[in-house]
Design an enzyme around this catalytic site. Structure first.
Site, mmCIF file in Angstrom:
data_model
loop_
_atom_site.group_PDB
_atom_site.id
_atom_site.type_symbol
_atom_site.label_atom_id
_atom_site.label_comp_id
_atom_site.label_asym_id
_atom_site.label_seq_id
_atom_site.Cartn_x
_atom_site.Cartn_y
_atom_site.Cartn_z
ATOM 1 N N ASP A 18 -13.657 3.114 7.057
ATOM 2 C CA ASP A 18 -12.642 3.851 6.283
ATOM 3 C C ASP A 18 -13.242 4.378 4.989
ATOM 4 O O ASP A 18 -12.942 5.495 4.576
ATOM 5 C CB ASP A 18 -11.423 2.970 5.982
ATOM 6 C CG ASP A 18 -10.385 3.747 5.173
ATOM 7 O OD1 ASP A 18 -10.006 4.844 5.629
ATOM 8 O OD2 ASP A 18 -10.002 3.311 4.089
ATOM 9 N N LYS A 32 -7.821 -1.052 6.569
ATOM 10 C CA LYS A 32 -8.244 -1.858 5.416
ATOM 11 C C LYS A 32 -7.236 -2.950 5.078
ATOM 12 O O LYS A 32 -7.607 -4.029 4.644
ATOM 13 C CB LYS A 32 -8.628 -1.023 4.198
ATOM 14 C CG LYS A 32 -7.636 -0.067 3.650
ATOM 15 C CD LYS A 32 -8.254 0.691 2.442
ATOM 16 C CE LYS A 32 -7.349 1.826 2.022
ATOM 17 N NZ LYS A 32 -7.605 3.062 2.732
ATOM 18 N N HIS A 60 0.849 -1.192 0.000
ATOM 19 C CA HIS A 60 0.000 0.000 0.000
ATOM 20 C C HIS A 60 0.877 1.232 0.000
ATOM 21 O O HIS A 60 1.889 1.284 0.698
ATOM 22 C CB HIS A 60 -0.923 0.019 1.229
ATOM 23 C CG HIS A 60 -2.062 0.988 1.066
ATOM 24 N ND1 HIS A 60 -3.235 0.657 0.416
ATOM 25 C CD2 HIS A 60 -2.205 2.273 1.432
ATOM 26 C CE1 HIS A 60 -4.051 1.690 0.407
ATOM 27 N NE2 HIS A 60 -3.445 2.698 1.028
ATOM 28 N N ARG A 114 -12.735 12.928 4.347
ATOM 29 C CA ARG A 114 -11.419 13.584 4.495
ATOM 30 C C ARG A 114 -10.999 14.227 3.190
ATOM 31 O O ARG A 114 -10.444 15.322 3.165
ATOM 32 C CB ARG A 114 -10.356 12.554 4.927
ATOM 33 C CG ARG A 114 -10.485 12.158 6.375
ATOM 34 C CD ARG A 114 -9.600 10.966 6.688
ATOM 35 N NE ARG A 114 -8.200 11.217 6.438
ATOM 36 C CZ ARG A 114 -7.340 10.302 5.965
ATOM 37 N NH1 ARG A 114 -7.748 9.080 5.682
ATOM 38 N NH2 ARG A 114 -6.087 10.605 5.784
ATOM 39 N N SER A 118 -6.424 4.720 8.469
ATOM 40 C CA SER A 118 -7.080 4.430 7.193
ATOM 41 C C SER A 118 -6.390 3.253 6.493
ATOM 42 O O SER A 118 -7.034 2.282 6.077
ATOM 43 C CB SER A 118 -7.023 5.686 6.316
ATOM 44 O OG SER A 118 -7.291 5.390 4.971
HETATM 45 N N1 URA Z 1 -4.071 6.010 1.475
HETATM 46 C C1 URA Z 1 -5.081 5.565 2.262
HETATM 47 O O1 URA Z 1 -5.594 4.470 2.060
HETATM 48 N N2 URA Z 1 -5.495 6.336 3.255
HETATM 49 C C2 URA Z 1 -4.976 7.551 3.520
HETATM 50 O O2 URA Z 1 -5.410 8.192 4.442
HETATM 51 C C3 URA Z 1 -3.919 8.018 2.698
HETATM 52 C C4 URA Z 1 -3.478 7.229 1.675
#
Ligand code: URA
Length: 451
Positions: free
Chosen positions: A161, A187, A82, A168, A183
């Protein structure tokens, strides 16, 4: 308990307890706390920060807002990557096919564009028919059939999220270590993975502008992941200029196919191989990082990665012909160049503004219900350190409407810093690798307040 009291508490720099955070997240997810109250709390949390205990509570509450997937029926390690987000950051679409073709399973749950950054789900939706909203049953079928699957949060996976992320994006509450950590980790921990490789961006196009903040975010995420038994590593990587040569949804799919075909820009290829190598190494597919790099390069050279991408597109309902025929992707109607206002060396870019310019052309969202125009995009012709002549194109805009073109063009032109001498230092693509959370044993987590 009332939301208004929790907003006031955070506004006045109070520290939340676990029951308070659980109440906030569970009630918001059920629709019992309205968007305006959650938005106010997010801004208070952005301004006042969350300490380590609060952000652990937040991550756990968001994780448990849905299910934790169990892929134990699929043999082998489940691995994912990620990124904290950037401009032109498209490595997920390259490394998922490489790693799946190498025999590991990549159950990737991704996000949409956030702020000035692009999102993997939005990019995939540039492919006609591609379905990012598979049911969990369909997701499992795709994973078993081809070793990779790319979906968004559902009602089952970290739904908190999904709702908070959209808020956000529209309330300028993205760049917060606590909120980003919760966040991403909520996930990712819901995905049922064994290994997580994090790409934490730093620089003018990242949410973490300073390397110090990027390292703090990386350490926090690594610490949280390791505390629940996952193998986690974070790479701190450069986002002082776009990754690759293009940004925008269709454009980025085309560039990914170029890398999967053995070409593409060197920075994008190198980072995709490095992240894949960590996935192979931590996923116990290779005995070392170096052999992970070799395996990734071999899989590209053999054509297996490209074939895997084609298969994954088809299994998720998309038109796999885009791999050979990129014209099948949505295209912008017109193009215009942005000339360099003077001659000299590019010493820096305001990479965030390049992302904003793309968003105002329709390639991003201003409000959470906005639709993305997948055809618009930017091509970047000049990199930091390169010499340009006056009038030489810095970028080409692919656009569909004149409405905001002048604004975007000016913004792009002003995003390049051009000087008489080359930059003194060259930013590396990868600054640092974070293997563990050094601050984890700090005396009092409550003293570690992160914004
Ligand atoms: N990627 C995400 O999944 N969440 C964030 O808050 C920032 C980048």
């Amino acid at each position: 308990m009332r939301a208004v009291d929790l907003i006031r508490k955070k506004r006045d720099s109070g520290e939340h307890t676990r029951p308070e955070i659980d109440f906030l997240i569970a009630s918001f997810t059920r629709g019992e706390i309205p968007d305006y109250q959650m938005a106010a709390w997010l801004m208070a949390a952005w301004l006042r920060g969350l300490n380590r205990a609060e952000l652990t509570f937040l991550t756990e509450a968001m994780l448990h807002s849905g299910e934790i997937l169990d892929h134990s029926a699929i043999p082998g390690k489940k691995v994912d990557k990620h990124s904290t987000g950037g401009v032109g950051d498209k490595t997920s679409l390259i490394l998922a096919p490489i790693v799946a073709a190498g025999g590991l399973t990549v159950p990737m749950i991704s996000g949409r564009g956030l702020g000035h950054t692009g999102g993997t789900l939005d990019k995939l939706e540039a492919i006609p028919g591609f379905n990012t909203a598979l049911t969990l049953k369909e997701f499992r079928h795709v994973l078993s059939a081809c070793g990779m699957g790319l979906i968004g949060q559902t009602a089952e996976i970290a739904p908190a999220d999904k709702k908070i992320y959209a808020l956000r994006d529209a309330t300028s509450t993205v760049e917060s270590i606590g909120l980003i950590c919760a966040s991403i980790m909520s996930k990712k921990l819901a995905e049922g993975i064994d290994v997580l490789v994090l790409d934490v961006k730093t620089g003018s196009g990242a949410f973490m502008k300073s390397k110090k903040d990027a390292v703090a975010l990386a350490q926090t995420m690594v610490g949280i992941g390791q505390s629940v038994g996952k193998k986690v590593v974070a790479l701190i990587t450069d986002m002082n200029q776009p990754l690759g040569r293009v940004a925008g949804h269709s454009n980025e799919i085309v560039e990914c196919v170029e890398v999967l075909s053995g070409g593409g820009p060197a920075d994008l290829r190198e980072l995709s191989i490095e992240l894949s190598a960590w996935m192979f190494f931590y996923g116990q597919k290779t005995a070392s990082l170096a052999s992970g790099r070799r395996l990734a390069a071999e899989i590209i050279a053999s054509g297996k990665a490209k074939a895997k991408f084609r298969q994954a597109i088809e299994l998720q309902g998309g038109d796999p012909r885009v791999v050979e025929e990129p014209r099948r992707l949505p295209q912008a109607l017109s193009r215009v160049e942005v000339p360099s206002p003077r001659g000299g060396y590019i010493t820096a870019t305001n990479c965030e503004n390049l992302g904003i310019a793309l968003a105002i052309l329709g390639g991003g969202r201003e409000r959470k219900e906005d639709r993305i125009d997948h055809g618009v995009g930017l091509e970047f012709h000049a990199r930091i350190g390169e010499r340009v002549k006056k009038g030489q194109p810095l970028a080409t805009i692919h656009y569909n409407s004149d409405a905001k073109l002048a604004e975007a063009r000016e913004m792009i032109s002003e995003s390049y810093e051009i000087s008489g001498a080359p930059p003194k230092v060259k930013n590396p693509l990868i600054y640092q690798t974070i293997l563990k959370d050094k601050a984890r044993d700090a005396p009092s987590p409550r003293r570690r307040r992160t914004r």
